[in-house]
Design a protein around this motif. Structure first.
Motif, PDB file in Angstrom:
ATOM      1  N   LEU A   1      -7.013  85.904 -15.333  1.00 11.77           N
ATOM      2  CA  LEU A   1      -8.326  86.307 -15.851  1.00 11.77           C
ATOM      3  C   LEU A   1      -8.857  87.577 -15.178  1.00 11.77           C
ATOM      4  O   LEU A   1      -9.780  88.212 -15.699  1.00 11.77           O
ATOM      5  CB  LEU A   1      -9.333  85.168 -15.647  1.00 11.77           C
ATOM      6  N   GLN A   2      -8.285  87.951 -14.038  1.00 10.93           N
ATOM      7  CA  GLN A   2      -8.732  89.153 -13.342  1.00 10.93           C
ATOM      8  C   GLN A   2      -7.925  90.391 -13.721  1.00 10.93           C
ATOM      9  O   GLN A   2      -8.277  91.507 -13.319  1.00 10.93           O
ATOM     10  CB  GLN A   2      -8.652  88.948 -11.827  1.00 10.93           C
ATOM     11  N   LEU A   3      -6.847  90.225 -14.483  1.00  8.05           N
ATOM     12  CA  LEU A   3      -6.034  91.373 -14.880  1.00  8.05           C
ATOM     13  C   LEU A   3      -6.841  92.310 -15.764  1.00  8.05           C
ATOM     14  O   LEU A   3      -7.518  91.888 -16.700  1.00  8.05           O
ATOM     15  CB  LEU A   3      -4.793  90.902 -15.637  1.00  8.05           C
TER      16      LEU A   3
ATOM     17  N   SER B   1      -5.206  94.754  -9.118  1.00 13.17           N
ATOM     18  CA  SER B   1      -4.517  95.598  -8.142  1.00 13.17           C
ATOM     19  C   SER B   1      -3.064  95.157  -8.068  1.00 13.17           C
ATOM     20  O   SER B   1      -2.709  94.067  -8.525  1.00 13.17           O
ATOM     21  CB  SER B   1      -5.169  95.466  -6.754  1.00 13.17           C
ATOM     22  N   PRO B   2      -2.190  95.976  -7.487  1.00  9.37           N
ATOM     23  CA  PRO B   2      -0.789  95.556  -7.310  1.00  9.37           C
ATOM     24  C   PRO B   2      -0.682  94.269  -6.500  1.00  9.37           C
ATOM     25  O   PRO B   2       0.199  93.439  -6.759  1.00  9.37           O
ATOM     26  CB  PRO B   2      -0.156  96.735  -6.576  1.00  9.37           C
ATOM     27  N   ARG B   3      -1.564  94.101  -5.524  1.00  7.25           N
ATOM     28  CA  ARG B   3      -1.530  92.890  -4.705  1.00  7.25           C
ATOM     29  C   ARG B   3      -1.847  91.655  -5.540  1.00  7.25           C
ATOM     30  O   ARG B   3      -1.207  90.606  -5.402  1.00  7.25           O
ATOM     31  CB  ARG B   3      -2.517  93.024  -3.551  1.00  7.25           C
ATOM     32  N   LEU B   4      -2.861  91.769  -6.431  1.00 12.24           N
ATOM     33  CA  LEU B   4      -3.210  90.640  -7.289  1.00 12.24           C
ATOM     34  C   LEU B   4      -2.058  90.296  -8.221  1.00 12.24           C
ATOM     35  O   LEU B   4      -1.759  89.127  -8.463  1.00 12.24           O
ATOM     36  CB  LEU B   4      -4.472  90.971  -8.089  1.00 12.24           C
ATOM     37  N   ARG B   5      -1.389  91.305  -8.745  1.00 13.75           N
ATOM     38  CA  ARG B   5      -0.285  91.048  -9.666  1.00 13.75           C
ATOM     39  C   ARG B   5       0.914  90.415  -8.962  1.00 13.75           C
ATOM     40  O   ARG B   5       1.617  89.590  -9.545  1.00 13.75           O
ATOM     41  CB  ARG B   5       0.114  92.353 -10.362  1.00 13.75           C
TER      42      ARG B   5
END
Length: 208
Positions: free
Chosen positions: A37-39, A45-49
């Protein structure tokens, strides 16, 4: 211990193991959904992905282990009707959890096609001035982001697991009905929240 009693203990142990794995799967897929849901948003960010990919891998590993354990339990001679019903209930809950997980993977794939991480930030790919992606160095057409390729592999893995489940056990989903429950018997509030967290909190299913 007599063989019959030993089989009964093994069966009860299988039910408990599957229930624990189901709770862990619910927790993993719920965490994965929050990241999806944050994409494309301010927190992307690359870290979230990378964390999304890690959660997806965890959910896939849990799914494979739970599928094997449930198939073993369902293919054994039933010890009691209640234990058989519990395994069938867990099978249907597992099937539903995987279908929701697959929907989230499709959503993540769509968002990663719209937004690509470039350096430390997030750059929209769909500007209205051209096609998908960025041109290659050789002057060719748009290239597919590596994240999207990884998601395609994840999607195919979950789809294959769902297909194997449908052929591995003949348990129609309509044989269960939704019921309301506050927490499993014998569990205090803290333990229940830890084991039954995520989208499964407060809900259960009973076999018709």
């Amino acid at each position: 211990m007599a063989p019959g009693r030993r089989d009964a203990c093994h069966r009860r142990g299988a039910v408990g193991t599957c229930a624990t794995a189901q709770a862990a799967l619910c927790k993993a897929t719920a965490g994965h959904r929050q990241l999806v849901l944050q994409l494309g948003g301010s927190g992307d960010s690359p870290r979230l992905r990378e964390e999304r990919r890690r959660r997806s891998t965890e959910a896939c590993e849990l799914s494979m282990g739970l599928r094997r354990a449930l198939l073993v339990g369902l293919r054994q001679a039933p010890v009691s009707s209640l234990e058989q019903q519990e395994l069938e209930r867990l099978w249907v809950l597992f099937l539903s959890a995987l279908e929701l997980f697959l929907q989230d993977l499709y959503r993540a794939q769509h968002l990663c096609q719209l937004f690509s991480t470039q350096g430390d930030g997030v750059t929209p790919l769909r500007t209205g001035l051209g096609g998908w992606g960025l041109p290659s160095r050789r002057g060719g057409g748009p290239t597919q982001p590596p994240t999207t390729q990884c998601l395609e592999e994840e999607i195919e893995q979950v789809r294959a697991t769902l297909a194997e489940m449908e052929s591995g056990a003949n348990i129609p989903p309509w044989t269960v009905e939704a019921t309301e429950t506050t927490k499993p018997a014998g569990m205090d509030g803290t333990t229940a929240r830890g084991a039954w967290g995520g989208p499964c909190t407060g809900h259960c299913c009973g076999v018709l």
